[in-house]
Motif scaffolding. Structure first.
Motif, PDB file in Angstrom:
ATOM      1  N   ASN A  78       0.906  -1.231   0.046  1.00 53.88           N
ATOM      2  CA  ASN A  78       0.099   0.005   0.049  1.00 53.88           C
ATOM      3  C   ASN A  78       0.884   1.215  -0.032  1.00 53.88           C
ATOM      4  O   ASN A  78       1.593   1.288   0.866  1.00 53.88           O
ATOM      5  N   PRO A  79       0.924   2.036  -1.066  1.00 54.52           N
ATOM      6  CA  PRO A  79      -0.090   1.943  -2.051  1.00 54.52           C
ATOM      7  C   PRO A  79       0.431   1.037  -3.328  1.00 54.52           C
ATOM      8  O   PRO A  79       1.688   0.620  -3.037  1.00 54.52           O
ATOM      9  N   ALA A  80      -0.353   0.338  -4.224  1.00 53.78           N
ATOM     10  CA  ALA A  80       0.116  -0.636  -5.103  1.00 53.78           C
ATOM     11  C   ALA A  80       0.658  -0.044  -6.298  1.00 53.78           C
ATOM     12  O   ALA A  80       1.331  -0.747  -7.232  1.00 53.78           O
ATOM     13  N   GLU A  81       0.854   1.426  -6.421  1.00 56.43           N
ATOM     14  CA  GLU A  81       1.388   1.848  -7.739  1.00 56.43           C
ATOM     15  C   GLU A  81       1.968   3.326  -7.276  1.00 56.43           C
ATOM     16  O   GLU A  81       1.175   4.102  -6.515  1.00 56.43           O
ATOM     17  N   VAL A  82       3.256   3.444  -7.500  1.00 55.54           N
ATOM     18  CA  VAL A  82       3.961   4.770  -7.337  1.00 55.54           C
ATOM     19  C   VAL A  82       4.773   5.384  -8.430  1.00 55.54           C
ATOM     20  O   VAL A  82       5.044   4.498  -9.300  1.00 55.54           O
ATOM     21  N   HIS A  83       4.621   6.697  -8.687  1.00 59.59           N
ATOM     22  CA  HIS A  83       5.369   7.502  -9.432  1.00 59.59           C
ATOM     23  C   HIS A  83       6.589   8.006  -9.197  1.00 59.59           C
ATOM     24  O   HIS A  83       6.208   8.724  -8.216  1.00 59.59           O
TER      25      HIS A  83
END
Ligand code: CUA
Length: 157
Positions: A78-83
Protein backbone atom coordinates in the motif's frame (compact mmCIF):
# COMPACT_ATOMS: atom_id res chain seq x y z
CA UNK A 1 58.60 -25.43 9.97
CA UNK A 2 57.52 -28.66 8.35
CA UNK A 3 53.96 -28.44 7.07
CA UNK A 4 52.66 -31.69 5.56
CA UNK A 5 51.65 -31.55 1.89
CA UNK A 6 47.91 -32.12 2.46
CA UNK A 7 47.89 -29.52 5.22
CA UNK A 8 49.31 -27.00 2.74
CA UNK A 9 46.54 -27.80 0.24
CA UNK A 10 43.86 -27.09 2.85
CA UNK A 11 45.59 -23.92 4.02
CA UNK A 12 45.70 -22.55 0.47
CA UNK A 13 42.13 -23.66 -0.24
CA UNK A 14 40.90 -21.82 2.86
CA UNK A 15 42.88 -18.71 1.89
CA UNK A 16 41.38 -18.73 -1.62
CA UNK A 17 37.82 -19.10 -0.28
CA UNK A 18 38.24 -16.25 2.23
CA UNK A 19 39.73 -14.04 -0.50
CA UNK A 20 36.83 -14.89 -2.84
CA UNK A 21 34.30 -13.91 -0.15
CA UNK A 22 36.09 -10.61 0.48
CA UNK A 23 36.22 -9.86 -3.28
CA UNK A 24 32.50 -10.68 -3.66
CA UNK A 25 31.53 -8.26 -0.89
CA UNK A 26 33.80 -5.53 -2.25
CA UNK A 27 32.56 -5.89 -5.84
CA UNK A 28 28.92 -5.89 -4.66
CA UNK A 29 29.50 -2.74 -2.65
CA UNK A 30 31.33 -0.94 -5.45
CA UNK A 31 29.28 -1.99 -8.49
CA UNK A 32 25.75 -2.50 -7.15
CA UNK A 33 25.78 -0.15 -4.14
CA UNK A 34 25.03 -3.05 -1.79
CA UNK A 35 24.76 -1.90 1.79
CA UNK A 36 24.10 -3.49 5.15
CA UNK A 37 20.45 -3.69 6.29
CA UNK A 38 19.10 -0.43 7.63
CA UNK A 39 17.17 -2.02 10.49
CA UNK A 40 17.92 0.61 13.09
CA UNK A 41 14.55 2.36 13.18
CA UNK A 42 11.78 0.53 15.03
CA UNK A 43 8.00 0.82 14.82
CA UNK A 44 5.02 -0.86 16.50
CA UNK A 45 3.66 -3.14 13.73
CA UNK A 46 0.14 -3.01 15.24
CA UNK A 47 -0.01 0.79 14.95
CA UNK A 48 1.59 1.38 11.53
CA UNK A 49 -1.39 3.11 9.93
CA UNK A 50 -1.71 5.65 12.74
CA UNK A 51 2.03 6.18 13.13
CA UNK A 52 2.88 9.67 11.78
CA UNK A 53 5.70 8.22 9.67
CA UNK A 54 3.34 5.89 7.79
CA UNK A 55 -0.07 7.55 8.21
CA UNK A 56 0.37 9.17 4.81
CA UNK A 57 1.72 6.75 2.23
CA UNK A 58 2.86 7.38 -1.31
CA UNK A 59 5.37 9.66 -2.98
CA UNK A 60 6.67 12.97 -1.65
CA UNK A 61 8.72 15.00 -4.13
CA UNK A 62 11.63 16.97 -2.70
CA UNK A 63 14.14 19.40 -4.20
CA UNK A 64 16.64 16.60 -4.63
CA UNK A 65 14.47 13.63 -5.55
CA UNK A 66 11.62 11.75 -3.94
CA UNK A 67 10.63 9.75 -0.89
CA UNK A 68 8.36 6.73 -1.21
CA UNK A 69 6.47 5.50 1.86
CA UNK A 70 4.92 2.05 1.51
CA UNK A 71 3.44 -0.57 3.81
CA UNK A 72 3.68 -4.29 3.12
CA UNK A 73 1.04 -6.76 4.24
CA UNK A 74 -0.29 -10.17 3.29
CA UNK A 75 -0.53 -10.01 0.26
CA UNK A 76 -0.17 -6.49 -1.08
CA UNK A 77 1.72 -3.25 -0.90
CA UNK A 78 0.00 0.00 0.00
CA UNK A 79 -0.02 1.96 -2.23
CA UNK A 80 0.05 -0.54 -5.11
CA UNK A 81 1.47 1.92 -7.65
CA UNK A 82 3.93 4.79 -7.25
CA UNK A 83 5.40 7.31 -9.70
CA UNK A 84 8.94 8.66 -9.19
CA UNK A 85 11.27 10.85 -11.28
CA UNK A 86 14.12 9.37 -13.32
CA UNK A 87 17.73 10.37 -12.70
CA UNK A 88 17.15 11.56 -9.13
CA UNK A 89 17.72 9.78 -5.83
CA UNK A 90 14.58 8.04 -4.55
CA UNK A 91 14.43 7.02 -0.91
CA UNK A 92 12.14 4.12 -0.01
CA UNK A 93 10.76 3.81 3.53
CA UNK A 94 9.02 0.50 4.12
CA UNK A 95 7.53 -1.48 6.95
CA UNK A 96 5.27 -4.51 7.46
CA UNK A 97 2.13 -4.86 9.55
CA UNK A 98 2.25 -8.65 9.78
CA UNK A 99 5.08 -10.95 8.68
CA UNK A 100 8.43 -10.63 6.93
CA UNK A 101 8.10 -9.61 3.28
CA UNK A 102 10.51 -8.84 0.48
CA UNK A 103 10.74 -5.79 -1.73
CA UNK A 104 12.54 -6.28 -5.01
CA UNK A 105 12.31 -3.78 -7.86
CA UNK A 106 12.96 -6.15 -10.74
CA UNK A 107 15.78 -5.14 -13.06
CA UNK A 108 17.29 -2.61 -10.62
CA UNK A 109 19.45 -2.78 -7.51
CA UNK A 110 16.44 -1.91 -5.31
CA UNK A 111 15.97 -4.89 -3.02
CA UNK A 112 15.41 -5.22 0.72
CA UNK A 113 13.68 -7.30 3.37
CA UNK A 114 10.72 -5.77 5.19
CA UNK A 115 10.57 -7.00 8.77
CA UNK A 116 7.64 -6.22 11.09
CA UNK A 117 8.77 -3.94 13.89
CA UNK A 118 11.39 -2.20 11.77
CA UNK A 119 11.56 0.47 9.10
CA UNK A 120 13.58 -0.58 6.05
CA UNK A 121 15.12 2.30 4.17
CA UNK A 122 17.29 2.55 1.08
CA UNK A 123 18.02 5.11 -1.58
CA UNK A 124 18.62 4.42 -5.25
CA UNK A 125 18.46 6.28 -8.56
CA UNK A 126 16.62 5.02 -11.63
CA UNK A 127 18.37 6.05 -14.82
CA UNK A 128 15.85 4.51 -17.21
CA UNK A 129 12.24 5.72 -17.30
CA UNK A 130 9.67 2.96 -17.57
CA UNK A 131 7.48 0.59 -15.64
CA UNK A 132 9.09 -1.65 -13.09
CA UNK A 133 7.59 -4.58 -11.26
CA UNK A 134 7.96 -4.74 -7.49
CA UNK A 135 7.71 -8.26 -6.10
CA UNK A 136 7.82 -9.88 -2.70
CA UNK A 137 10.79 -12.24 -2.61
CA UNK A 138 10.33 -13.60 0.91
CA UNK A 139 7.81 -16.40 1.30
CA UNK A 140 5.03 -14.84 3.38
CA UNK A 141 2.04 -17.17 3.01
CA UNK A 142 -0.29 -18.91 0.62
CA UNK A 143 -0.68 -15.96 -1.77
CA UNK A 144 2.95 -14.85 -1.64
CA UNK A 145 3.24 -15.25 -5.41
CA UNK A 146 0.45 -12.68 -5.94
CA UNK A 147 2.12 -9.95 -3.91
CA UNK A 148 3.35 -7.23 -6.23
CA UNK A 149 3.20 -3.52 -6.98
CA UNK A 150 4.11 -1.21 -9.84
CA UNK A 151 6.80 1.46 -9.96
CA UNK A 152 6.58 4.00 -12.75
CA UNK A 153 9.77 5.96 -13.38
CA UNK A 154 8.91 9.12 -15.27
CA UNK A 155 11.32 11.11 -17.42
CA UNK A 156 11.85 14.72 -16.41
CA UNK A 157 9.37 16.99 -18.25
CU1 CUA B 1 4.94 -10.91 0.92
CU2 CUA B 1 5.87 -12.92 -0.01
Amino acid sequence: MNVPFYEKIWMWAAAVIITAFAVTVTVGYASSALQPPSHVETIDPTKVFTDPRFAQRGVTLTDHGATVVMVAMMFAYNPAEVHVPAGKPVTFRLTSIDVTHGFQIVGTNGNTMIIPGYVSQFTTTFAQPGEYLIVCNEYCGLSHHLMSAKLVVEAAP
